[in-house]
Design an enzyme around this catalytic site. Structure first.
Site, mmCIF file in Angstrom:
data_model
loop_
_atom_site.group_PDB
_atom_site.id
_atom_site.type_symbol
_atom_site.label_atom_id
_atom_site.label_comp_id
_atom_site.label_asym_id
_atom_site.label_seq_id
_atom_site.Cartn_x
_atom_site.Cartn_y
_atom_site.Cartn_z
ATOM 1 N N ASN A 318 115.773 86.535 -8.798
ATOM 2 C CA ASN A 318 114.326 86.657 -9.221
ATOM 3 C C ASN A 318 113.405 86.632 -7.795
ATOM 4 O OD1 ASN A 318 112.240 87.116 -10.858
ATOM 5 N ND2 ASN A 318 112.511 85.500 -12.223
ATOM 6 N N HIS A 349 107.678 79.818 -17.303
ATOM 7 C CA HIS A 349 108.718 80.234 -18.018
ATOM 8 C C HIS A 349 108.625 79.983 -19.518
ATOM 9 C CE1 HIS A 349 111.157 81.007 -14.481
ATOM 10 N NE2 HIS A 349 111.742 81.714 -15.038
#
Length: 463
Positions: A318, A349
């Site tokens: 990521n 998140h």
């Protein structure tokens, strides 16, 4: 999921058309901005229905902040509003739906837009509200000197190449792409006359796109065959725990973690291919003279699977989110930058407890890995066999540490997370604490990092 794949495949076709028929030589910047924005809005509505209103509300709220807030506070207000709205949306989904239930999850695009909003706000603050000597070399390069127009702002946040799966990119890079300067700027960094060229080459992304589509296809096949056959939940199955030795459980943990990766490889590589197909993502020429299209790449699979340190693994997984965390948090945190960055990552998140178990564990393991590397690595560099042995051991430990850390991220809830950690005796937590007690590392102060940033900036200026 079907809508996601359909939108991304349609976006891929639209991207090729956009590069060929709406190239900067055929269309003005305004037309390119408008097309990218309208298609992005259409994809959002098609994929998420009325939930897409959350994207548009957040975008317009922050456009108001960007135009009305004072420059010294623009990054703070934008950050609080964007992260606050994202968190409220996360909370509403958790209270309405139970763990593991498939729903219309609009949080993915909202998370990407939050990254872009805060990135632009910080870079606008750097460009207008700070002096050049206060900035790092990277901050100075990416600083935005004027507020964007509404069309530019909407295009950056809602363009069809990244509305569904990202990745987040820098505002200046995106504007250079729309205006047709993106590739040219990178090519000017190379002395082409020395290489025998009498004019600048014209790099084509077609080869890079085809290569990434092959990776996407393989990832999809692995996802359909491996992921369902090796569920993460099996590692806390009572029969499995009763009959399987500790080392075998660790081995299976590695297998199920590997099986969980292909869906990320699929989504991120396809998103990268979409941007490349539109002509965006050119990063320059490597030492072998090969054109590189990895400016927006979100992962480096080889480096992930061969990582010999926790840091190396994180930096190649990521990638664009890691870059965002560094630019809006780590580089700006006055103290404890590592801890604050992990906490922000968890908050971004969502609010599933498993995310916080993962990222809090990540802080501990990162600090412990850094202590071991700083205190021990130099003893193994004196000979090739020692270095190979060190790399093999650190690879195995890194892979197991990552599996141990990310298991709660997949399981989400508290009960299975605690059951899992009990089943493996909290061994990584205990080892990390012992390492930090025996090999402490003094945290780098803000003033020291500022001095290093200034030295970097001076070095760039001298060149």
């Amino acid at each position: 999921q079907i809508n996601f794949v359909a939108c991304q495949l349609f976006a891929l076709l639209a991207a090729f058309w956009f590069r060929i028929y709406l190239s900067p030589s055929h269309a003005s910047s305004a037309v390119r901005h408008a097309f990218a924005t309208l298609f992005g809005i259409y994809f959002a509505v098609f994929c998420f229905g009325w939930y897409s209103i959350h994207l548009f509300v957040l975008v317009m709220m922050n456009y108001g902040i960007m135009n009305m807030a004072s420059i010294p506070n623009i990054h703070r207000y934008s950050f609080v509003v964007a992260m606050g709205y994202l968190t409220l949306c996360h909370i509403s989904r958790i209270y309405i739906f139970h763990y593991g239930i498939l729903t219309t999850d609009f949080s993915g695009p909202l998370m990407i837009i939050t990254q872009k909003i805060t990135t632009l706000a910080c870079q606008l603050h750097d460009g207008i509200g700070r002096q050049a000597e206060e900035l790092t070399a990277e901050q100075n390069r990416l600083a935005v000197k004027s507020r964007p127009s509404l069309l530019e702002y909407l295009s950056y946040l809602l363009n069809f190449m990244s509305i569904i799966a990202g990745p987040c990119s820098n505002y200046k890079d995106y504007i250079a792409f729309i205006e047709g300067r993106h590739v040219h700027m990178k090519l000017l960094e190379v002395n082409w006359k020395q290489k025998g060229y009498d004019r600048l080459p014209d790099p084509s992304p077609t080869g890079a796109v085809m290569y990434k589509l092959c990776i996407t296809l393989v990832s999809l096949i692995l996802f359909l065959t491996l992921t369902k056959n090796f569920p993460m939940a099996y590692i806390i199955d009572n029969e499995f725990l009763d009959k399987t030795p500790f080392l075998s459980r660790l081995g299976y943990l590695y297998v199920v973690t590997q099986a969980a990766k292909p869906k990320y490889y699929f989504a991120w590589t396809l998103a990268d291919a979409v941007n490349n197909a539109a002509g965006y993502g050119f990063s320059g020429v490597d030492e072998r003279g090969t054109f590189r299209w990895d400016l927006l790449s979100n992962l480096n699979i080889w480096n992930i699977e061969t990582a010999t340190s926790f840091k190396m693994y994180i930096e190649n997984w990521n990638i664009q989110t890691a870059a965002w965390l560094k630019r809006v948090c780590y580089d700006r945190a006055p103290w404890y930058p590592t801890a604050l960055t992990f906490i922000l990552s968890a908050l971004w998140h969502g609010i599933y407890p498993g995310y916080y178990f993962t990222f809090l564990t990540g802080i501990l393991i990162t600090l412990a890995a850094r202590a071991i590397r700083n205190n021990c690595r130099h003893y193994f560099l004196s000979s090739v066999p020692l270095k190979i042995a060190y790399d093999v051991v650190t690879w195995a430990v890194t892979q197991l540490a990552v599996c141990y850390t990310v298991a709660p991220f997949v399981m989400l809830a508290v009960e299975p997370t605690i059951k899992f950690y009990k089943s493996v005796y909290f061994h990584m937590h205990i080892l990390s604490i012992l390492v930090l007690l025996l090999l402490p590392i003094r945290p780098q102060s803000h003033s020291v990092r500022r001095a290093q940033n200034q030295a970097m900036l001076n070095s760039v200026k001298s060149k």
